[in-house]
Each structure stands twice: as structure tokens, then as C-alpha cells.
Design a protein around this motif. Sequence first.
Motif, PDB file in Angstrom:
ATOM      1  N   VAL A 171       0.832  -1.204   0.000  1.00  0.00           N
ATOM      2  CA  VAL A 171       0.000   0.000   0.000  1.00  0.00           C
ATOM      3  C   VAL A 171       0.871   1.260   0.000  1.00  0.00           C
ATOM      4  N   PHE A 172       1.958   1.213   0.764  1.00  0.00           N
ATOM      5  CA  PHE A 172       2.916   2.326   0.767  1.00  0.00           C
ATOM      6  C   PHE A 172       4.289   1.747   1.057  1.00  0.00           C
ATOM      7  N   SER A 173       5.227   1.972   0.154  1.00  0.00           N
ATOM      8  CA  SER A 173       6.550   1.371   0.263  1.00  0.00           C
ATOM      9  C   SER A 173       7.585   2.355   0.793  1.00  0.00           C
ATOM     10  N   ALA A 174       8.673   1.801   1.311  1.00  0.00           N
ATOM     11  CA  ALA A 174       9.800   2.633   1.718  1.00  0.00           C
ATOM     12  C   ALA A 174      10.401   3.312   0.494  1.00  0.00           C
ATOM     13  N   ALA A 175      10.365   2.630  -0.652  1.00  0.00           N
ATOM     14  CA  ALA A 175      10.908   3.214  -1.879  1.00  0.00           C
ATOM     15  C   ALA A 175      10.208   4.527  -2.220  1.00  0.00           C
ATOM     16  N   GLU A 176       8.878   4.545  -2.109  1.00  0.00           N
ATOM     17  CA  GLU A 176       8.153   5.772  -2.417  1.00  0.00           C
ATOM     18  C   GLU A 176       8.566   6.902  -1.491  1.00  0.00           C
ATOM     19  N   SER A 177       8.687   6.617  -0.206  1.00  0.00           N
ATOM     20  CA  SER A 177       9.121   7.651   0.741  1.00  0.00           C
ATOM     21  C   SER A 177      10.469   8.220   0.330  1.00  0.00           C
ATOM     22  N   TYR A 178      11.414   7.341   0.020  1.00  0.00           N
ATOM     23  CA  TYR A 178      12.767   7.806  -0.317  1.00  0.00           C
ATOM     24  C   TYR A 178      12.787   8.639  -1.591  1.00  0.00           C
ATOM     25  N   PHE A 179      12.038   8.247  -2.608  1.00  0.00           N
ATOM     26  CA  PHE A 179      12.019   9.029  -3.845  1.00  0.00           C
ATOM     27  C   PHE A 179      11.396  10.415  -3.616  1.00  0.00           C
ATOM     28  N   LEU A 180      10.344  10.467  -2.793  1.00  0.00           N
ATOM     29  CA  LEU A 180       9.747  11.756  -2.468  1.00  0.00           C
ATOM     30  C   LEU A 180      10.693  12.605  -1.621  1.00  0.00           C
ATOM     31  N   LEU A 181      11.453  11.961  -0.734  1.00  0.00           N
ATOM     32  CA  LEU A 181      12.448  12.688   0.054  1.00  0.00           C
ATOM     33  C   LEU A 181      13.570  13.215  -0.842  1.00  0.00           C
ATOM     34  N   ALA A 182      13.927  12.454  -1.860  1.00  0.00           N
ATOM     35  CA  ALA A 182      14.948  12.910  -2.796  1.00  0.00           C
ATOM     36  C   ALA A 182      14.491  14.190  -3.491  1.00  0.00           C
ATOM     37  N   GLU A 183      13.231  14.209  -3.905  1.00  0.00           N
ATOM     38  CA  GLU A 183      12.695  15.429  -4.525  1.00  0.00           C
ATOM     39  C   GLU A 183      12.629  16.572  -3.526  1.00  0.00           C
ATOM     40  N   ALA A 184      12.195  16.264  -2.300  1.00  0.00           N
ATOM     41  CA  ALA A 184      12.123  17.303  -1.272  1.00  0.00           C
ATOM     42  C   ALA A 184      13.498  17.897  -1.004  1.00  0.00           C
ATOM     43  N   ALA A 185      14.519  17.055  -0.972  1.00  0.00           N
ATOM     44  CA  ALA A 185      15.884  17.542  -0.768  1.00  0.00           C
ATOM     45  C   ALA A 185      16.320  18.409  -1.950  1.00  0.00           C
ATOM     46  N   LEU A 186      15.938  18.007  -3.132  1.00  0.00           N
ATOM     47  CA  LEU A 186      16.258  18.769  -4.343  1.00  0.00           C
ATOM     48  C   LEU A 186      15.617  20.149  -4.300  1.00  0.00           C
ATOM     49  N   ARG A 187      14.443  20.228  -3.690  1.00  0.00           N
ATOM     50  CA  ARG A 187      13.733  21.502  -3.579  1.00  0.00           C
ATOM     51  C   ARG A 187      14.196  22.328  -2.378  1.00  0.00           C
ATOM     52  N   GLY A 188      15.049  21.747  -1.542  1.00  0.00           N
ATOM     53  CA  GLY A 188      15.517  22.450  -0.349  1.00  0.00           C
ATOM     54  C   GLY A 188      14.564  22.353   0.815  1.00  0.00           C
ATOM     55  N   TRP A 189      13.674  21.364   0.788  1.00  0.00           N
ATOM     56  CA  TRP A 189      12.677  21.196   1.838  1.00  0.00           C
ATOM     57  C   TRP A 189      13.088  20.146   2.869  1.00  0.00           C
ATOM     58  N   TYR A 190      14.180  19.459   2.596  1.00  0.00           N
ATOM     59  CA  TYR A 190      14.595  18.355   3.467  1.00  0.00           C
ATOM     60  C   TYR A 190      16.110  18.371   3.592  1.00  0.00           C
ATOM     61  N   SER A 191      16.592  18.414   4.827  1.00  0.00           N
ATOM     62  CA  SER A 191      18.039  18.470   5.062  1.00  0.00           C
ATOM     63  C   SER A 191      18.554  17.239   5.796  1.00  0.00           C
ATOM     64  N   GLY A 192      17.680  16.255   6.014  1.00  0.00           N
ATOM     65  CA  GLY A 192      18.090  15.061   6.746  1.00  0.00           C
ATOM     66  C   GLY A 192      19.013  14.158   5.968  1.00  0.00           C
ATOM     67  N   ALA A 193      19.004  14.281   4.651  1.00  0.00           N
ATOM     68  CA  ALA A 193      19.882  13.509   3.772  1.00  0.00           C
ATOM     69  C   ALA A 193      19.947  14.229   2.438  1.00  0.00           C
ATOM     70  N   THR A 194      20.979  13.961   1.668  1.00  0.00           N
ATOM     71  CA  THR A 194      21.092  14.582   0.357  1.00  0.00           C
ATOM     72  C   THR A 194      20.111  13.940  -0.614  1.00  0.00           C
ATOM     73  N   ALA A 195      19.855  14.622  -1.716  1.00  0.00           N
ATOM     74  CA  ALA A 195      19.003  14.046  -2.755  1.00  0.00           C
ATOM     75  C   ALA A 195      19.625  12.750  -3.270  1.00  0.00           C
ATOM     76  N   THR A 196      20.942  12.734  -3.382  1.00  0.00           N
ATOM     77  CA  THR A 196      21.641  11.537  -3.860  1.00  0.00           C
ATOM     78  C   THR A 196      21.422  10.352  -2.929  1.00  0.00           C
ATOM     79  N   ALA A 197      21.582  10.578  -1.629  1.00  0.00           N
ATOM     80  CA  ALA A 197      21.422   9.491  -0.661  1.00  0.00           C
ATOM     81  C   ALA A 197      19.998   8.950  -0.673  1.00  0.00           C
ATOM     82  N   SER A 198      19.013   9.840  -0.706  1.00  0.00           N
ATOM     83  CA  SER A 198      17.614   9.395  -0.710  1.00  0.00           C
ATOM     84  C   SER A 198      17.273   8.666  -2.004  1.00  0.00           C
ATOM     85  N   TYR A 199      17.791   9.163  -3.106  1.00  0.00           N
ATOM     86  CA  TYR A 199      17.586   8.532  -4.412  1.00  0.00           C
ATOM     87  C   TYR A 199      18.143   7.105  -4.408  1.00  0.00           C
ATOM     88  N   GLN A 200      19.361   6.946  -3.908  1.00  0.00           N
ATOM     89  CA  GLN A 200      19.979   5.626  -3.851  1.00  0.00           C
ATOM     90  C   GLN A 200      19.252   4.698  -2.888  1.00  0.00           C
TER      91      GLN A 200
END
Length: 511
Positions: free
Chosen positions: A355-384
Motif C-alpha cells: 500500500v505504501f513502500s519505503a521506496a516511495e518515501s525515499y524518492f519523495l524525500l529525494a525530490e524534497a531535498a532537491l527543492r531544499g525542503w529536506y536536510s536530513g539527507a542529500t538528494a543523492t542518498a535518498s535517491y539511492q
Amino acid sequence: MKNFFKKYLIKTALVSGLATGLSSCTKDFVALNTNPDAVSTGTPQFIFSKAQYDGTGNMLNLLLGTMQYTTSFNDVAGFGSKYVQSQANSSSSAFSNAYPNEINEIGEVIKGVTGDAAKVNLLAEARIWRVYCFSRLTDLYGDIPYSQAGQGYTNSIYAPVYDAQKDIYANMLAELDAAATSLDAAKITFGSSDLIYGGNTAQWKKFAYSLMLRLGMRMTKVDANAAQTWATKAIAGGVILADADVAKVAYVGSGQDINKNPLALNLLNSDYIKADGKSNTEGGKYQDVFINYLKTNTDPRLPVISVVYTTGTADTTSANQKGMSAMLSTKPADFVTFSEPRQNTLLLLSSPRIVFSAAESYFLLAEAALRGWYSGATATASYQNGISAAMRQWAIIAGANGTISTNQINTYIRYHQLNTAGTFAQQMEQIHTQFWVGVFPDAQEVFANYRRTGYPALVPNNYVGNATGGLIFRRMLYPVSEQNLNTASYKAAIARQGADSFLTRVWWDKQ
């Protein structure tokens, strides 16, 4: 909906009148005609399980074709990939199925547990599941009955108004916020009646915040400020990142159909039950776009999800996989040589439905980091991390047959690094192309994400006789029954949102 309750009231009136007329014949008429096995009040725990089954089972499988995972040479079965005009009304099925089933059911659960402080977790979890069900529905159709939905029996509302999607989103996000905050590990839960987490309140909280992240990011084009506010709140609350926290509905795979993975059951019954590569009733195969992408990128998921029957037995060799064109209108002579879903992974009836995967969370976090909305990890780390989680989840789905080794995952990531020197658009394309591959087979969520981001950059199938002028559609059509039975509300919705057309964009889907 309106017709059902009309019939119910007429039947009730007839029975009442008959009972009065026969009162002189027997004073025990009511007792004799009362079902001793029936109950006057539903049990929330039982209804909650059914609502979870129905909410997970009510998906538009035609979207597998739309997102170019699958196709068919058969025009009827191939609507999703061909957009055939004659089959356009098949897109209304999610709407027609939702209201008498999961929407009505979860409403009954909420009514049954509201007002009891001891049942705060039951209420919270029901509210979260209600948001999940409604979010899937509004993302397909836009404006839908929401505030008055499911109130025919209790409040005699047989023609509910359609709420604006903007208002629905505001309420759903507020519901998630309130429900997540109210969860209390010290109070009772649904326990084993909860098919997702077994009543684990910490995991339900992560699910609530993950849905909040999904809905928040959905608004990036229409209201970036609100999107940032809700996304950052969700991230702070804690989203699904560990495999153990993945939201999934479990199935036993035997007995009644409701106990079987609904996607696998549908695909088996429609095409793949004989497992010989040629006796596919509706002519379904994997689409060339999907298979070609996996082969070109040496993706280790390809042999996990795909087989080809070249010698009468299932062959998972990556080099032998071949996708079929969506432009075919007759069965090709080499039909047996095209790839189709693997029986003991994607078509496993006992596999859980994610219903909701960890993969989806990480990809959305990667975008959030790219937008400057998330500083907990880099876009690269979340993407990987998203790629890694997406590959690991096949073991969650299919056990040993779905296992991809750590070495295979790391090798894939090494050759698919996020191009941090690229433009925002280029990095978005990388992230959300991986989303497309990683969230499969949840084509409905991928369809929503595609409309928001534009990625992956799919080329529409301009099949003869299609309903969209050769464009990938933006929403689904309301049922014809709504035009006839809920006319005023239906007309108000299209006056506000736009024509009841495949190309009308929902509120958050801005160009």
C-alpha cells in the motif's frame, strides 16, 4: 447509490404494510420472520478488515497499460494502453465500486468507535484508512462526493454533493494530522483485525505521515507553499523508511477470492492462468517500453518479474525477454515469444499487496531535498536508498523468488548515479523514472505521480480509434449512473472542474 436506497425503502414499506395486515393472523409474525443469525449493529473490527480488503482491491488495472508496463492486442483488454473509445466507460469502475464498499464500510467503522475514549486508536486508524481510500479516488476523478458520502442510510442523503478537490485535500491532510497525533500505544487497537500492521500504533503513525508526504508533494505545482508545509510536517513526524514498516495487506492465497492478492487474481483470471505463453484470453503481455527499459539498464528486477515461454517452460533469462507493442490490433504469429508476469512473484496469490513502500518515501524525500525542503539527507542518498528499497521489496512480495542480492543492488546504483551537476528537471527525471520502475506494480500511484511530474517521459500510444486524440489521459470518467441518479451534483462538479473528459485536469494537475 440513490437507486439502491430507494429500493430498500420501498421494500421496507411493503414489509411493514404486510405485517400490519397479517397481525390478526398471528401475533408472532415478527419473531417468526426475524433472522436469528443477523445483527442490528455491525462489529467495527470485522468491518475494518473488509474495508482494508476492499480498499486495496479496488484498483484500476487498466493503468498498468497506461503507464506502459503491459499491453494487449485485444482492443477491449487493451484500453489502458490504447485508450480505445468503445471501452472508455471501463474507467468509471473504481468510482462505482468504492462507495458501496470501502467508503461505506470505513464510515460504519468510524461511526461505531467515535465517542469512546478507550477506542481512540480504532478511530485514528479508521480515519487514516479513510484518507487512503478517498485519496486514491479523488486522484482518479478530481471532484467527488466526500463530505456527504456514505450517508444514504443514516441521513437519507441519496444524492451527495461533489466536493472540490482542493477542499478534499485540505480535509484529508487535517485528518491525517489529527489521527496521527491522537494515536496512543497504551490504548486498545484492532489487533489481528488490522490486516496491515496488526494494530501497531507506531507503524500506523508512520503510515499516516507517509500519506501526508504523498499528498503534500502532490500539490507542488498548484500550491508550492502548502506542499512544503505539509511535506516538512510529514518528514518531521516520521515516514516509512524501513522494510519492516512497509504498509501492506496480507493475503493467505486460498479459500474465497477475497483472501487472494487482488492484482495477481485479476491478472491470472484475465490472461495468465494457463502459464503457457499462448493461451492468454485477453491477449496480455508486458509492453515493449517497460521491458526495453529494464534490459537497456541491466536491471536485476527483470528476471524477478518476467518470464517468456520459448520452450513451453518459464524462462527468466534477461536476454530472452521481449515486450510487445501497444499498436498491435491482432494476435501476432510470434505471440508466445513475448514476456509476461512471472507466476511465483507478481502472480503469487499469497503475496502481500503493498500500500505504501519505503521506496516511495525515499524518492519523495529525494525530490524534497532537491527543492531544499529536506536536510536530513542529500538528494543523492535518498535517491539511492529509494532504488535499494525498491529492489528489496520484491523479497517482501515473493520471498526467495523475489530476492535481489546486495551486490546486484549496489552494482545497479553504481551505474545509475544521480546527476547532481544536471538541471533540476534532469534530476527530477532521474528520480521519477526510478519511481516508475520502483513502485511497480502500483500503476495507480505511478499514474498520479506521472501527471504531477511529467516523468517518466512516456510517448503516448496513438492507436486508431482512441478516446484522447493520441494523448495520455489526465483523469477518469464518472459513471453514467451519476448523470442519471445524481444529476444536480454531477452538473455542479463539471461546471466547476471542467468537462467530464479524459483530458480535463484535476485540481493539482497543472501544466
